[in-house]
Design a protein around this motif. Structure first.
Motif, PDB file in Angstrom:
ATOM      1  N   ILE A  30       0.871  -1.238  -0.296  1.00  0.00           N
ATOM      2  CA  ILE A  30      -0.090  -0.001  -0.005  1.00  0.00           C
ATOM      3  C   ILE A  30       1.048   1.163  -0.025  1.00  0.00           C
ATOM      4  O   ILE A  30       1.439   1.498   0.972  1.00  0.00           O
ATOM      5  CB  ILE A  30      -0.970   0.118   1.216  1.00  0.00           C
ATOM      6  CG1 ILE A  30      -1.767  -1.432   1.296  1.00  0.00           C
ATOM      7  CG2 ILE A  30      -1.867   1.320   1.400  1.00  0.00           C
ATOM      8  CD1 ILE A  30      -2.529  -1.272   2.414  1.00  0.00           C
ATOM      9  N   ILE A  33      -3.096   5.858   0.802  1.00  0.00           N
ATOM     10  CA  ILE A  33      -4.217   5.505   1.228  1.00  0.00           C
ATOM     11  C   ILE A  33      -4.895   6.794   1.580  1.00  0.00           C
ATOM     12  O   ILE A  33      -4.489   7.650   2.237  1.00  0.00           O
ATOM     13  CB  ILE A  33      -4.292   4.539   2.367  1.00  0.00           C
ATOM     14  CG1 ILE A  33      -5.672   4.116   2.623  1.00  0.00           C
ATOM     15  CG2 ILE A  33      -3.708   4.937   3.606  1.00  0.00           C
ATOM     16  CD1 ILE A  33      -5.998   2.791   3.461  1.00  0.00           C
ATOM     17  N   MET A  46      -6.901   3.758  -2.597  1.00  0.00           N
ATOM     18  CA  MET A  46      -5.638   3.254  -2.145  1.00  0.00           C
ATOM     19  C   MET A  46      -4.766   3.213  -3.618  1.00  0.00           C
ATOM     20  O   MET A  46      -5.305   2.689  -4.712  1.00  0.00           O
ATOM     21  CB  MET A  46      -5.678   1.782  -1.580  1.00  0.00           C
ATOM     22  CG  MET A  46      -6.483   1.536  -0.331  1.00  0.00           C
ATOM     23  SD  MET A  46      -6.717  -0.366  -0.053  1.00  0.00           S
ATOM     24  CE  MET A  46      -5.434  -0.413   1.065  1.00  0.00           C
TER      25      MET A  46
END
Length: 89
Positions: A30, A33, A46
């Motif tokens: 990730i 986000i 995301m």
């Protein structure tokens, strides 16, 4: 491969955990986000990098569809280059 994931639905506990847990299982990172709740509606975007040796785009998309059904939310996975092109006009 960099991708954009969008999640939209009625706010409930466990949405972030379900999506991020799945991404962890797929060895995706990730990168960024953002999430918000507006009048009970949960929205999350995301930016992720998929490890295609661990799980390809189609596999991640299918697994996210199962999470979407389980949580009764809408989840969209798009390649970043496609996303950028769609919103550059």
């Amino acid at each position: 491969m960099r991708c954009v994931i969008s999640v939209l639905g009625k706010d409930q506990s466990g949405i972030v955990a379900a999506v991020s847990g799945l991404l962890s299982e797929c060895r995706a990172n990730i990168d960024d986000i953002s999430q918000t709740i507006l009048d009970g509606i949960f929205s999350m975007t995301m930016l992720v990098t998929l490890d295609e040796e661990a799980a390809g785009f189609n596999e991640v998309q299918e697994r996210l569809a199962a999470v979407a059904e389980e949580k009764n939310v809408q989840i969209t996975l798009q390649r970043q280059d496609v996303f950028d092109f769609m919103y550059s006009i």
